[in-house]
Design a protein around this motif. Structure first.
Motif, PDB file in Angstrom:
ATOM      1  N   VAL A   1     -15.400 -34.043  46.063  1.00  0.00           N
ATOM      2  CA  VAL A   1     -14.213 -33.238  45.396  1.00  0.00           C
ATOM      3  C   VAL A   1     -13.438 -33.023  46.786  1.00  0.00           C
ATOM      4  O   VAL A   1     -13.852 -32.693  47.999  1.00  0.00           O
ATOM      5  CB  VAL A   1     -14.675 -31.877  45.119  1.00  0.00           C
ATOM      6  CG1 VAL A   1     -13.325 -31.115  44.708  1.00  0.00           C
ATOM      7  CG2 VAL A   1     -15.552 -32.024  43.760  1.00  0.00           C
ATOM      8  N   LEU A   2     -12.094 -33.475  46.752  1.00  0.00           N
ATOM      9  CA  LEU A   2     -11.080 -33.091  47.714  1.00  0.00           C
ATOM     10  C   LEU A   2     -10.206 -31.977  47.319  1.00  0.00           C
ATOM     11  O   LEU A   2      -9.617 -32.114  46.220  1.00  0.00           O
ATOM     12  CB  LEU A   2     -10.297 -34.378  47.961  1.00  0.00           C
ATOM     13  CG  LEU A   2      -9.207 -34.478  49.097  1.00  0.00           C
ATOM     14  CD1 LEU A   2      -9.461 -34.115  50.373  1.00  0.00           C
ATOM     15  CD2 LEU A   2      -8.326 -35.670  48.760  1.00  0.00           C
TER      16      LEU A   2
ATOM     17  N   ARG B   1     -14.332 -32.262  50.788  1.00  0.00           N
ATOM     18  CA  ARG B   1     -13.378 -32.667  51.672  1.00  0.00           C
ATOM     19  C   ARG B   1     -12.166 -31.611  51.493  1.00  0.00           C
ATOM     20  O   ARG B   1     -12.029 -31.234  50.433  1.00  0.00           O
ATOM     21  CB  ARG B   1     -12.885 -34.015  51.486  1.00  0.00           C
ATOM     22  CG  ARG B   1     -14.175 -35.032  51.572  1.00  0.00           C
ATOM     23  CD  ARG B   1     -13.483 -36.597  51.381  1.00  0.00           C
ATOM     24  NE  ARG B   1     -14.468 -37.498  51.788  1.00  0.00           N
ATOM     25  CZ  ARG B   1     -15.009 -38.515  51.121  1.00  0.00           C
ATOM     26  NH1 ARG B   1     -14.532 -38.448  49.860  1.00  0.00           N
ATOM     27  NH2 ARG B   1     -15.967 -39.136  51.430  1.00  0.00           N
ATOM     28  N   SER B   2     -11.661 -31.361  52.470  1.00  0.00           N
ATOM     29  CA  SER B   2     -10.066 -30.884  52.233  1.00  0.00           C
ATOM     30  C   SER B   2      -9.002 -31.492  53.416  1.00  0.00           C
ATOM     31  O   SER B   2      -9.424 -31.889  54.267  1.00  0.00           O
ATOM     32  CB  SER B   2     -10.148 -29.306  52.598  1.00  0.00           C
ATOM     33  OG  SER B   2     -10.449 -28.985  53.857  1.00  0.00           O
TER      34      SER B   2
ATOM     35  N   LEU C   1      -5.272 -33.767  58.237  1.00  0.00           N
ATOM     36  CA  LEU C   1      -4.259 -34.406  57.495  1.00  0.00           C
ATOM     37  C   LEU C   1      -4.892 -35.117  56.309  1.00  0.00           C
ATOM     38  O   LEU C   1      -6.057 -35.754  56.509  1.00  0.00           O
ATOM     39  CB  LEU C   1      -3.762 -35.464  58.245  1.00  0.00           C
ATOM     40  CG  LEU C   1      -2.602 -36.523  57.927  1.00  0.00           C
ATOM     41  CD1 LEU C   1      -1.429 -35.499  57.279  1.00  0.00           C
ATOM     42  CD2 LEU C   1      -2.159 -37.577  58.696  1.00  0.00           C
ATOM     43  N   MET C   2      -4.375 -35.006  55.257  1.00  0.00           N
ATOM     44  CA  MET C   2      -5.025 -35.561  53.944  1.00  0.00           C
ATOM     45  C   MET C   2      -4.471 -36.983  53.922  1.00  0.00           C
ATOM     46  O   MET C   2      -3.459 -37.547  54.374  1.00  0.00           O
ATOM     47  CB  MET C   2      -4.509 -35.182  52.692  1.00  0.00           C
ATOM     48  CG  MET C   2      -4.783 -35.819  51.499  1.00  0.00           C
ATOM     49  SD  MET C   2      -3.591 -35.863  50.413  1.00  0.00           S
ATOM     50  CE  MET C   2      -2.086 -36.155  51.162  1.00  0.00           C
ATOM     51  N   THR C   3      -5.753 -37.763  53.967  1.00  0.00           N
ATOM     52  CA  THR C   3      -5.680 -39.252  54.135  1.00  0.00           C
ATOM     53  C   THR C   3      -5.571 -40.119  52.805  1.00  0.00           C
ATOM     54  O   THR C   3      -6.280 -39.532  51.963  1.00  0.00           O
ATOM     55  CB  THR C   3      -6.625 -40.009  55.180  1.00  0.00           C
ATOM     56  OG1 THR C   3      -7.709 -39.997  54.537  1.00  0.00           O
ATOM     57  CG2 THR C   3      -6.437 -39.239  56.415  1.00  0.00           C
TER      58      THR C   3
ATOM     59  N   GLN D   1      -8.913 -24.286  52.111  1.00  0.00           N
ATOM     60  CA  GLN D   1     -10.013 -24.024  52.800  1.00  0.00           C
ATOM     61  C   GLN D   1     -11.190 -23.194  51.988  1.00  0.00           C
ATOM     62  O   GLN D   1     -12.375 -23.035  52.317  1.00  0.00           O
ATOM     63  CB  GLN D   1      -9.728 -23.409  54.266  1.00  0.00           C
ATOM     64  CG  GLN D   1      -8.945 -24.456  55.083  1.00  0.00           C
ATOM     65  CD  GLN D   1      -9.796 -25.574  55.964  1.00  0.00           C
ATOM     66  OE1 GLN D   1     -10.994 -25.262  56.036  1.00  0.00           O
ATOM     67  NE2 GLN D   1      -9.316 -26.458  56.606  1.00  0.00           N
ATOM     68  N   MET D   2     -10.221 -22.136  51.564  1.00  0.00           N
ATOM     69  CA  MET D   2     -11.234 -21.165  50.716  1.00  0.00           C
ATOM     70  C   MET D   2     -12.233 -21.738  49.370  1.00  0.00           C
ATOM     71  O   MET D   2     -13.217 -21.787  49.446  1.00  0.00           O
ATOM     72  CB  MET D   2     -10.350 -20.068  49.983  1.00  0.00           C
ATOM     73  CG  MET D   2      -9.820 -19.144  51.081  1.00  0.00           C
ATOM     74  SD  MET D   2      -9.169 -17.649  50.560  1.00  0.00           S
ATOM     75  CE  MET D   2      -7.572 -18.187  50.100  1.00  0.00           C
ATOM     76  N   ALA D   3     -11.211 -22.870  48.871  1.00  0.00           N
ATOM     77  CA  ALA D   3     -11.698 -23.682  47.838  1.00  0.00           C
ATOM     78  C   ALA D   3     -13.097 -24.454  48.317  1.00  0.00           C
ATOM     79  O   ALA D   3     -14.001 -24.618  47.802  1.00  0.00           O
ATOM     80  CB  ALA D   3     -10.701 -24.477  47.206  1.00  0.00           C
ATOM     81  N   ALA D   4     -12.654 -25.051  49.340  1.00  0.00           N
ATOM     82  CA  ALA D   4     -13.768 -26.006  50.262  1.00  0.00           C
ATOM     83  C   ALA D   4     -15.115 -25.134  50.599  1.00  0.00           C
ATOM     84  O   ALA D   4     -16.202 -25.626  50.253  1.00  0.00           O
ATOM     85  CB  ALA D   4     -13.211 -26.743  51.394  1.00  0.00           C
TER      86      ALA D   4
END
Length: 136
Positions: A7-8, A36-37, A68-70, A19-22
């Protein structure tokens, strides 16, 4: 190769909501989900109020670093949860996407961030029930 779902979590600065969700996904899945976040425009540090709110839940996100989201991270994830990153989030066919409308905790007090945190926890709990097979 892992059989764990991936899960991203994506938001603009990767400093609060994602960050809270991760943090919740990592803690509540007990390692059964690869988490991942990332952000479309990563900030320089994790929001200190988000850290404080999560600490109240017994979850430490203080060591997180906005990333950075890749495109590769999106391609490698089974589920992509966006939180206000708009049109900058890449979309790939065959992925499960959800857009969670959550207020940005940036600049908010702890009393304003707690309801956001609690909303995230409820959404993570529901998502976990959907993506993990029932443990008999």
């Amino acid at each position: 190769m892992t059989d764990k779902p991936t899960v991203l979590f994506v938001c603009i600065h990767n400093a609060g909501r994602s960050q809270m969700a991760a943090g919740y996904m990592t803690a509540l899945s007990h390692g059964a989900v690869e988490v991942r976040s990332g952000g479309s425009e990563p900030g320089t540090e994790i929001n200190p109020i988000a850290i404080q709110a999560m600490r109240e839940e017994g979850i430490d996100i203080s060591q997180g670093v906005p990333q950075l989201m890749t495109t590769e991270a999106v391609q490698a994830s089974d589920v992509v949860i966006t939180m206000g990153c708009g049109d900058v989030c890449p979309i790939f066919p065959g992925k499960r996407y959800e857009d969670w409308e959550l207020a940005d905790p940036k600049g908010k007090s702890i009393d304003e961030v707690r309801p956001i945190r609690d909303d995230i926890k409820a959404r993570i709990t529901a998502l976990l029930a959907e993506i993990l097979p029932a443990q008999g």
